[in-house]
Scaffold this motif. Structure first.
Motif, short mmCIF file in Angstrom:
data_model
loop_
_atom_site.label_atom_id
_atom_site.label_comp_id
_atom_site.label_asym_id
_atom_site.label_seq_id
_atom_site.Cartn_x
_atom_site.Cartn_y
_atom_site.Cartn_z
N GLY A 260 -9.56 -5.87 14.66
CA GLY A 260 -10.44 -6.22 13.55
C GLY A 260 -10.05 -5.48 12.29
O GLY A 260 -10.19 -6.00 11.17
N GLY A 261 -9.54 -4.24 12.42
CA GLY A 261 -9.02 -3.51 11.27
C GLY A 261 -7.75 -4.14 10.73
O GLY A 261 -7.52 -4.17 9.51
N MET A 262 -6.91 -4.64 11.63
CA MET A 262 -5.72 -5.38 11.19
C MET A 262 -6.15 -6.60 10.38
O MET A 262 -5.57 -6.91 9.33
N PHE A 263 -7.17 -7.31 10.88
CA PHE A 263 -7.71 -8.45 10.12
C PHE A 263 -8.19 -8.01 8.74
O PHE A 263 -7.98 -8.71 7.74
N ALA A 264 -8.84 -6.84 8.68
CA ALA A 264 -9.35 -6.34 7.40
C ALA A 264 -8.21 -6.10 6.42
O ALA A 264 -8.27 -6.49 5.25
N TYR A 265 -7.16 -5.44 6.89
CA TYR A 265 -5.98 -5.21 6.05
C TYR A 265 -5.40 -6.53 5.56
O TYR A 265 -5.09 -6.70 4.37
N GLN A 266 -5.24 -7.46 6.49
CA GLN A 266 -4.59 -8.73 6.16
C GLN A 266 -5.44 -9.57 5.21
O GLN A 266 -4.91 -10.18 4.26
N ALA A 267 -6.74 -9.59 5.44
CA ALA A 267 -7.62 -10.36 4.57
C ALA A 267 -7.66 -9.75 3.17
O ALA A 267 -7.68 -10.48 2.16
N ALA A 268 -7.66 -8.43 3.08
CA ALA A 268 -7.65 -7.77 1.77
C ALA A 268 -6.37 -8.09 1.01
O ALA A 268 -6.39 -8.33 -0.20
N ALA A 269 -5.24 -8.09 1.73
CA ALA A 269 -3.96 -8.42 1.08
C ALA A 269 -3.94 -9.89 0.68
O ALA A 269 -3.44 -10.25 -0.39
N TYR A 270 -4.48 -10.74 1.54
CA TYR A 270 -4.55 -12.18 1.25
C TYR A 270 -5.34 -12.45 -0.03
O TYR A 270 -4.99 -13.31 -0.83
N ARG A 271 -6.41 -11.67 -0.24
CA ARG A 271 -7.25 -11.82 -1.42
C ARG A 271 -6.78 -10.95 -2.59
O ARG A 271 -7.40 -10.95 -3.65
#
Length: 1007
Positions: free
Chosen positions: A168-179
């Motif tokens: 879920g933290g990986m998702f957080a990193y990836q979503a933040a970079a995506y946005r």
């Protein structure tokens, strides 16, 4: 409701028989019976219902948004939205959202609420029950989180603190970079790995694990998902000691219900109730992008066809690190410091395992109160928490062992001394490094061998071409990424479909196999597609440089048709050829040229084109002509003819020498009309199965951004291209990057050293690829700056032939054969002709009767290590009165001076002979002196030194960034000044070139 028999009875305290009364609570003799009965009662409850009834009520929440991909929970909905800082909690893909509310005393949402935060939780549900769940991919999760951020932002009217556990933290990193960080106040993660290759569970070798992950991604999870029981079992196997201990403790205390109840919810969660299945596509994508290619670190992972990199994150980050976490190992979690080098990265280190970071006593006491403290600090409502400090990756960068077995045992049983664990770590390091090294070496050999074998089996009639290799790649990996351009990803399938459509358009306008068609296009997707489409059709692509002397090039090559983009339409129209226009988007501006000779290929409906009977896709054979390159200008313009075999030699040679693979992203700085772009960049990437990142032009700022965003591992260059990037200082020394290699040709020695210093530990792989024959040299080790290395395996064998550059004749031995050069003797480079080589212009009977060789146009020397060094083109050797003077050795020694920015050497006519002149530009803020020139040139023999050296304000470069000497040579001798020096034969020094000295020099009197 549970059975009243079990629900109401927990302990038998007494038995009464006629005349007998026994109190178990006081009669010690009967206590074992009491334990047995209680154990049986509690055990039966566990068997029937999966565990003990705890009667705990979960924390209250509302479902704010419900979508097929997720449900968004807001906990403690009675608190008005917007009053408190919002924190969004993301579970890993394998765990239920209840991980943040497992037990009453360690409930994350409750503790965060009590500490003044507004907790929201993303619930991905279960793929097994949600519609379309088994088809979910990784991008679906990231896009869902992005939507959640928008929703929460809309409800609370303020930026969101995004938080995630494990994956879920990986998702957080990836979503933040995506946005690109939009609407996110900070990131908080718990045991979330970033550098997955550095921190694999149990210190497994990266090579072995990535190969296994690659196989699973391609052949297993494309067909099968991970079920909930598989996820649960796998999680428990990652820490088998703790799992066994937990089960043993539970059975040992099964008679004591009161002792078990506080931990019962947690036990049931970990033993299976908290796990959910993973969809196959999501697992496959996770393995492919973040284990096989490690793109959390390198950048360039793909979300919804958009290229994303953690290097773009600039917001504050807090990573919780478990000292004994075997899943999110410390070295892997701390990878965020390097991956997000522009962000403020903090850490909080806890003596906890993976699950203990978020559930249990440590989490309740340290994790969640400090998360609240962090949020308040970032919101300027409190002080920085004591356990939060700036992360310093450097101190952990060399630790590749993760958590040792000793540390795990210490954490679980507290029985192993630290010294013993240290010894264990040392042994594990030694073994891991040895295995890892062996696997990496064998991996490189495994990649190179099939390419070399294939190259060796090519015969004149073998079908091999650019279009054919792209078609193979499309069949092998249709959803694989072919190339990147302006942040968009183009898959192999999409690229091949576009190529086939362009082929149909070319057929419609009358292009046939062997037809020579000009291509004048900027570096863009349509240029790559055009070149590949001509190859697939069997036509010949004549590649012309935009902005060059197109009319002369058209006359030289005899072409009657040119494909161009709208940007070059006007200049191509002046050539008088038929024009085919491709690409350019909607605003194409084709009205600037009118007439029947302009055809817009984009207006042709490929489905309406009748395919003729003669068409066979990718018919090109090795011996057939594939490309024509036009080099030089004016009266020195010439055409170079490249067969399919010649292209394949460079393509497979580059891929094997650079060890290119599917994990590489090749950044194509070199234009496609240049031999380096066509043969090395495009050819090597296609032969290696690597992604190609197309750069529209050389722009230092864009280069810096795209290297991070694309996760570029290999950069191709020509000549002095890197000079502009280094001068712009967009990459400070020591800055984090993913580049491992620069490949190209013609890089000056000084620029070579600057490049490897700025981009350490990356190295330079300098190639020499002849346009005549099949010669490819490569300096694979990069240890000798300026050296061209040795022949690439599978390419033509080479020899140095004794040659007189003054007369232009070969030197023969006593038998009449051409003499072979000794070590360090300058000679003309020849390549052995192969069966697939067109020997037109070749030579027979060169070194022995019946042999066949193709001469290049370049002079080389071979050192004692059998490495080859380019010394000059045979047309640019200075024909001095004292003998030949070679220009490249002069340039190399001058360019190695730190005071020199760029140097060239050339001939100036002086009577019946020539003199050698060197011109240089000074580095910014540096002063070039006669003493420095003298000292540098002492490395050359007196006869090889230039007669004059002078400083100029600027040295022009060609569109391919090759320094231009023609204007300087045409200008003649430099004017006497204090920035010009002549060579004094008497004492071997350089002295100021004055008017009086110029009048006395020999060349003045013979002019």
């Amino acid at each position: 409701m549970r059975s009243s028999l079990l629900h109401g009875v927990t302990r038998v305290t007494s038995l009464r028989y006629p005349g007998v009364s026994v109190d178990f609570s006081t009669a010690s003799a009967f206590r074992p019976i009491q334990r047995i009965v209680a154990t049986a009662q509690n055990g039966l409850e566990v068997v029937r219902f999966g565990g003990l009834e705890t009667s705990r009520v979960p924390a209250p929440f509302d479902i704010v948004e419900r979508k097929p991909m997720y449900r968004l929970r807001r906990y403690f909905p009675d608190v008005p939205a917007g009053e408190r800082p919002p924190i969004v909690l993301i579970p890993p893909m394998m765990l239920a959202a209840d991980v943040y509310d497992v037990t009453e005393d360690s409930s994350a949402v409750t503790i965060l609420h009590e500490n003044g935060l507004d907790p929201w939780v993303v619930d991905f549900g279960s793929p097994a029950v949600d519609e379309g769940g088994w088809d979910r991919n990784l991008a679906d999760h990231i896009v869902a989180i992005s939507e959640v951020i928008d929703t929460v932002r809309e409800h609370v009217g303020r930026d969101v603190h995004l938080s995630g556990y494990s994956q879920g933290g990986m998702f957080a990193y990836q979503a933040a970079a995506y946005r690109r960080g939009k609407d996110i106040a900070s990131l908080i993660t718990y045991g979330s790995p970033v550098d997955l290759v550095a921190g694999l569970p149990f210190g497994l070798p990266a090579g072995m694990t990535t190969k296994g992950a690659d196989f699973l991604a391609d052949h297993v999870f494309t067909r099968l998902p991970i079920t909930d029981w598989m996820a649960s079992t796998g999680f428990q196997m990652l820490d088998p000691v703790r799992t066994l201990k937990t089960r043993f403790d539970f059975i040992r205390q099964l008679h004591d219900r009161e002792a078990l109840l506080p931990r019962e919810q947690q036990r049931r969660f970990l033993m299976g109730e908290g796990f959910v299945p993973w969809s196959g596509p999501a697992v496959a994508e996770l393995l492919k992008q973040f284990v096989v290619h490690n793109r959390m670190m390198s950048g360039g992972f793909v979300i919804n066809e958009q290229v994303v990199s953690l290097a773009e994150l600039t917001l504050p980050i807090l990573a919780f690190v478990g000292e004994v976490d075997d899943i999110g190992q410390p070295v892997s979690v701390r990878g965020i410091r390097r991956a997000a080098s522009r962000a403020q990265v903090f850490e909080a280190t806890l003596r906890a395992g993976h699950f203990g970071l978020v559930v249990g006593g440590t989490a309740a006491r340290l994790t969640w109160p400090n998360v609240a403290g962090w949020v308040k600090w970032r919101e300027e409502q409190g002080e920085q928490p004591e356990i939060v400090h700036a992360m310093d990756y450097a101190e952990y960068g060399q630790n590749h062992s993760g958590v040792s077995a000793g540390a795990r045992i210490v954490h679980t049983a507290a029985s192993v001394a630290e010294v013993g664990a240290g010894v264990g770590r040392g042994i594990a390091n030694l073994a891991n490094n040895a295995v890892r090294g062996t696997i990496e070496i064998s991996g490189e050999a495994a990649r190179a061998l099939p390419r070399l074998v294939r190259l060796g089996t090519i015969q004149p009639h073998t079908k091999i071409s650019l279009g054919g290799l792209l078609a193979e790649q499309g069949k092998r990996a249709p959803v694989g990424e072919c190339f990147l351009f302006e942040d968009r990803v183009h898959t192999n399938a999409a690229v091949n479909t576009r190529i086939d459509n362009v082929v149909r358009g070319l057929i419609e306008v009358g292009v046939r196999p062997a037809h020579h068609v000009g291509v004048v296009m900027e570096t863009r997707p349509s240029a790559l597609v055009t070149i590949a489409a001509l190859s697939r059709l069997g036509a010949v692509a004549v590649l012309l440089a935009p902005g060059g002397d197109l009319k002369s090039a058209v006359e030289l090559t005899g072409i009657d048709t040119v494909i161009t983009d709208p940007d070059n339409l006007t200049s191509v129209a002046a050539t008088g050829t038929r024009i085919l226009v491709l690409g350019g988007g909607d605003n194409r501006g084709l009205d600037v040229v009118s007439g029947s000779d302009v055809v817009d290929l984009e207006q042709i409906d490929p489905d309406a084109v009748r395919i003729p009977g003669w068409y066979r896709p990718n018919p090109g054979m090795a011996r057939e002509l594939a490309f024509v390159l036009v080099i030089g200008t004016g009266n020195r313009m010439e055409a170079k003819y490249i067969t399919n075999y010649r292209w394949a030699v460079s393509a497979f040679g580059t891929a094997s020498s650079a060890s290119l693979g599917v994990g590489d992203t090749v950044y194509c700085l070199a234009p496609l009309h240049h031999s380096s772009g066509l043969l090395v960049s495009l050819g090597g990437a296609v032969a290696g199965g690597s992604r190609i990142a197309l750069a529209r032009s050389l722009d230092p700022e864009r280069f810096a951004e795209e290297v991070h965003r694309y996760g570029v591992t290999v950069v191709t260059y020509t000549w002095t291209m890197m000079r502009e990037i280094l001068d712009a200082n967009v990459f400070p020394v020591g800055a984090q990057h993913s580049i491992r290699l620069f490949i190209g040709s013609g890089m000056p020695v000084g620029l070579w050293k600057r490049t490897t210093e700025i981009f350490a530990p990356a190295r330079v792989l300098e190639f020499y690829a002849s346009t005549e024959g099949d010669v490819v040299l490569a300096n694979v080790t990069g240890s000798k700056e300026g050296c061209n290395g040795r022949p690439v395996p599978g390419t033509a064998a080479v020899r140095l032939a004794a040659y007189d550059p003054i007369t232009g004749k070969f030197l023969e031995d006593e038998r009449g054969f051409v003499r072979r050069c000794e070590d360090d003797e300058v000679g003309l480079l020849l390549g052995r002709a192969s069966a697939a080589t067109d020997v037109k212009g070749g030579m027979r009977g060169v070194f022995e009767a019946g042999d066949s060789w193709v001469p290049t146009e370049n002079l080389f020397r071979r050192d004692a290590d059998k490495d080859y060094w380019l010394v000059d083109h045979k047309a640019t050797v200075v024909k001095a009165a004292r003998g030949p003077v070679f220009t490249k050795p002069i340039v190399d020694v001058l360019d190695d001076l730190p005071q020199v920015d760029l140097a060239v050497a050339y001939a100036v006519k002086a009577g019946t002979s020539e003199i050698a002149v060197a011109a240089l530009t000074a580095a910014e803020g540096a002063e070039v002196t006669a003493a420095a020139i003298t000292e540098a040139l002492r490395g050359l023999l007196p006869a090889d030194r230039p007669d004059l050296v002078h400083v100029v304000d600027n040295i022009a470069v060609s569109p391919s960034f090759r320094p231009r000497v023609a204007p300087l040579s045409a200008a003649g001798l430099p004017a006497p000044s204090d920035r010009a020096w002549y060579y004094d034969n008497y004492d071997g020094t350089y002295k100021v070139f004055t008017d009086s000295v110029a009048g006395r020099l020999p060349w003045k009197s013979t002019a």
